[in-house]
Structure formats: C-alpha cells, structure tokens
Design a protein around this motif. Structure first.
Motif, PDB file in Angstrom:
ATOM      1  N   ARG A  74       2.601  -0.902  -8.375  1.00  0.00           N
ATOM      2  CA  ARG A  74       2.999  -1.359  -9.706  1.00  0.00           C
ATOM      3  C   ARG A  74       4.470  -1.019  -9.976  1.00  0.00           C
ATOM      4  O   ARG A  74       5.220  -1.849 -10.493  1.00  0.00           O
ATOM      5  CB  ARG A  74       2.129  -0.705 -10.777  1.00  0.00           C
ATOM      6  N   ALA A  75       4.851   0.209  -9.660  1.00  0.00           N
ATOM      7  CA  ALA A  75       6.227   0.642  -9.926  1.00  0.00           C
ATOM      8  C   ALA A  75       7.234  -0.187  -9.146  1.00  0.00           C
ATOM      9  O   ALA A  75       8.339  -0.460  -9.631  1.00  0.00           O
ATOM     10  CB  ALA A  75       6.387   2.124  -9.585  1.00  0.00           C
ATOM     11  N   ARG A  76       6.860  -0.603  -7.950  1.00  0.00           N
ATOM     12  CA  ARG A  76       7.755  -1.427  -7.146  1.00  0.00           C
ATOM     13  C   ARG A  76       7.755  -2.875  -7.628  1.00  0.00           C
ATOM     14  O   ARG A  76       8.806  -3.482  -7.843  1.00  0.00           O
ATOM     15  CB  ARG A  76       7.333  -1.357  -5.673  1.00  0.00           C
ATOM     16  N   ASP A  77       6.570  -3.439  -7.854  1.00  0.00           N
ATOM     17  CA  ASP A  77       6.470  -4.866  -8.150  1.00  0.00           C
ATOM     18  C   ASP A  77       6.942  -5.220  -9.557  1.00  0.00           C
ATOM     19  O   ASP A  77       7.480  -6.313  -9.779  1.00  0.00           O
ATOM     20  CB  ASP A  77       5.025  -5.322  -7.975  1.00  0.00           C
ATOM     21  N   LEU A  78       6.751  -4.323 -10.505  1.00  0.00           N
ATOM     22  CA  LEU A  78       7.092  -4.615 -11.892  1.00  0.00           C
ATOM     23  C   LEU A  78       8.492  -4.155 -12.278  1.00  0.00           C
ATOM     24  O   LEU A  78       8.870  -4.234 -13.447  1.00  0.00           O
ATOM     25  CB  LEU A  78       6.053  -3.980 -12.831  1.00  0.00           C
ATOM     26  N   ASP A  80      12.720  -4.277 -12.319  1.00  0.00           N
ATOM     27  CA  ASP A  80      13.647  -5.387 -12.566  1.00  0.00           C
ATOM     28  C   ASP A  80      14.069  -6.079 -11.283  1.00  0.00           C
ATOM     29  O   ASP A  80      14.293  -7.300 -11.269  1.00  0.00           O
ATOM     30  CB  ASP A  80      14.884  -4.877 -13.314  1.00  0.00           C
ATOM     31  N   GLU A  81      14.177  -5.306 -10.192  1.00  0.00           N
ATOM     32  CA  GLU A  81      14.556  -5.867  -8.902  1.00  0.00           C
ATOM     33  C   GLU A  81      13.549  -5.391  -7.849  1.00  0.00           C
ATOM     34  O   GLU A  81      13.802  -4.426  -7.131  1.00  0.00           O
ATOM     35  CB  GLU A  81      15.977  -5.444  -8.520  1.00  0.00           C
ATOM     36  N   PRO A  82      12.401  -6.066  -7.760  1.00  0.00           N
ATOM     37  CA  PRO A  82      11.358  -5.620  -6.825  1.00  0.00           C
ATOM     38  C   PRO A  82      11.856  -5.586  -5.384  1.00  0.00           C
ATOM     39  O   PRO A  82      12.508  -6.526  -4.925  1.00  0.00           O
ATOM     40  CB  PRO A  82      10.262  -6.676  -6.998  1.00  0.00           C
ATOM     41  N   PRO A  83      11.557  -4.496  -4.666  1.00  0.00           N
ATOM     42  CA  PRO A  83      11.901  -4.447  -3.236  1.00  0.00           C
ATOM     43  C   PRO A  83      10.969  -5.350  -2.444  1.00  0.00           C
ATOM     44  O   PRO A  83      10.014  -5.912  -2.990  1.00  0.00           O
ATOM     45  CB  PRO A  83      11.702  -2.976  -2.877  1.00  0.00           C
ATOM     46  N   LEU A 107      -0.476  -8.103  -7.745  1.00  0.00           N
ATOM     47  CA  LEU A 107       0.418  -7.316  -6.894  1.00  0.00           C
ATOM     48  C   LEU A 107       0.541  -7.910  -5.489  1.00  0.00           C
ATOM     49  O   LEU A 107       0.998  -7.231  -4.578  1.00  0.00           O
ATOM     50  CB  LEU A 107      -0.078  -5.868  -6.802  1.00  0.00           C
ATOM     51  N   ALA A 108       0.173  -9.157  -5.336  1.00  0.00           N
ATOM     52  CA  ALA A 108       0.114  -9.767  -4.002  1.00  0.00           C
ATOM     53  C   ALA A 108       1.450  -9.736  -3.282  1.00  0.00           C
ATOM     54  O   ALA A 108       1.503  -9.645  -2.047  1.00  0.00           O
ATOM     55  CB  ALA A 108      -0.390 -11.201  -4.109  1.00  0.00           C
ATOM     56  N   ASP A 109       2.546  -9.830  -4.030  1.00  0.00           N
ATOM     57  CA  ASP A 109       3.869  -9.830  -3.396  1.00  0.00           C
ATOM     58  C   ASP A 109       4.398  -8.432  -3.117  1.00  0.00           C
ATOM     59  O   ASP A 109       5.458  -8.289  -2.505  1.00  0.00           O
ATOM     60  CB  ASP A 109       4.874 -10.562  -4.298  1.00  0.00           C
ATOM     61  N   ALA A 110       3.652  -7.406  -3.549  1.00  0.00           N
ATOM     62  CA  ALA A 110       4.141  -6.034  -3.435  1.00  0.00           C
ATOM     63  C   ALA A 110       3.775  -5.373  -2.113  1.00  0.00           C
ATOM     64  O   ALA A 110       4.366  -4.358  -1.749  1.00  0.00           O
ATOM     65  CB  ALA A 110       3.609  -5.192  -4.589  1.00  0.00           C
TER      66      ALA A 110
END
Length: 248
Positions: A74-78, A80-83, A107-110
C-alpha cells in the motif's frame, strides 16, 4: 552480505518489537525476508521509506511472517510516485490471504508474485536461493541464501528435522527458529524448535554465527542464550530490532 533484524518476536508483536522481519543486503540489493506483524514501522525508521527494498521473500503463510506485506505494498502503490512492481517470492498460496485484504486488483501493479515449491532452487537478484520443506503447521520453506562467497541460512518456523543442519551446512550465519529455550509443549513439539536444539543443529552444521529468533513473547533473552550456548560454542545472538550481523 549483511543481515539487519527488524523484529524477531514469535506469534504476535509486543511493545518492544515486531514479529519476524529481516533485511539481507548483498552488493546494495536489499531482500526483505518475512515482513511479519509490526515490521513495517521499523523498516520505515531504518530506511526512511519503503522504496529501498528490491524484493520480498516469505517463508510461509502465517501472519507473524507476512502480514506487513499488505501495508508495504500500500505504501508503495499509493504514493505520489509509485516505484516499479516489487518481486514477491513465496510458497504456493502462502500470501493469498494477505493479497486478498484489498479489493481485487487494487494493488495489482505493486507486486510481481513468484510462487515456488519448497525444494526448488532459484535466484533473486544476486542471491542463489536453495529451499527445503521444513515441518510446521503450514508448508514452510527453509532457505539458504548464497552471495558474495557468503551463506545465510534461515529456517522460517520449523520443528525438529535432519534437513536443518543440511540447510545450514558451513553457513556463515544461521537464523533459526527458537520459540522455547529448552522444551516445546507436547502438542507443538513436531512444529517448533528450542534454542537448545537450534544450538545443536548449528554445531552439527558448522555454522559460524547462530541467531535465535521467533522467541515466544515474554521469553527471557538471557535464558534463550543460555540454552543455545549449552549446545553451541560459536557466536550467538538473539534477533532483536537493530541487530546487524555481517556474513562472510
């Protein structure tokens, strides 16, 4: 290679530390192993964020070993600039429940999920990963990480098994389940270890440094160290937040 401990409490987190959570670094590649309950705040504290993790490896599906995968993603995907998507390596089905906490596809893209069967060998970045199926209440993968001429072995949660000394053969570091100091309650004796037995396995394996982890909440660390030292004469530690162990 270097081991950084985020937490090592078994079953549930305490006010003092989170559950199992470890970062293994080789050449700047940072592998997060077992993001258990309450390990994300410690990761955030140590790293200043969540973008520095390159991959995640989960030993088994109990939440004290994988629950914080959800807030990590969640912290990565949500942000401002997802890794880029995070590689997640886990036994088949082990993280299904955690990944199902959010609505389908959220979260599929995370993450990029790589499932394996314990016993398989594969690579994660610079690490060669050898795995063993070790006895626990659910399928559990013991892992042996090799990189930079060093070896770190991790049992996940396990009961007594002749595969533990094989897993840890001449390892620089053995990170071992040690829920109880000297005796496991009879009902759980096939699925958990003592610090004393972990020490015996480390001695048989010729491991250099034994790190006891997954201690039952409230266990006196000195008693665990005493139990481990009774069967292992090498360097001995208890997994606690902030412990850093070089391998090799």
């Amino acid at each position: 290679m270097r081991l950084d401990v985020l937490g090592g409490c078994g079953a549930w987190p305490t006010a003092r530390q989170g559950c199992s959570g470890y970062v293994v670094d080789s050449g700047g590649f940072r592998l997060l192993i077992d993001p258990g309950y309450a390990t994300l705040p410690r990761l955030w504290e140590r790293e200043g964020g969540v973008d520095g993790i390159d991959a995640v490896l989960v030993s088994h599906g109990h939440p004290d070993h994988c629950a914080d995968l959800n807030p990590l993603l969640r912290a990565r995907d949500l942000s401002d600039e997802p890794p880029e998507a995070l590689g997640v390596y886990a036994p088949v089905g082990a993280v299904d429940a955690v990944l199902a906490l959010d609505k389908p596809g959220m979260l599929a893209d995370a993450y990029d999920l790589h499932e394996f069967g314990p016993g398989q060998r594969f690579e994660i970045g610079p690490f060669r990963v050898d795995t063993w199926l070790l006895p626990h209440f659910v399928p559990n993968a013991g892992v042996r990480l090799s990189a930079e001429g060093a070896v770190l072995a991790y049992t996940g949660d396990t009961g007594p098994s002749e595969d533990v000394p094989r897993l840890a053969r001449e390892a620089d570091v053995l990170l071992s389940e040690a829920t109880y100091p000297y005796e496991v309650p009879r009902a759980d004796a096939d699925f958990l270890l003592t610090a004393h037995l972990a020490g015996g396995y480390a001695t048989r394996a010729g491991a250099g440094h034994l790190v006891l982890t997954h201690l039952w909440p409230g266990t006196d660390r000195d008693v665990a160290l005493e139990a481990g030292a009774a069967s292992f004469g090498g360097t001995l530690s208890v997994a606690e937040p902030g412990l850093v162990v070089p391998a090799g």
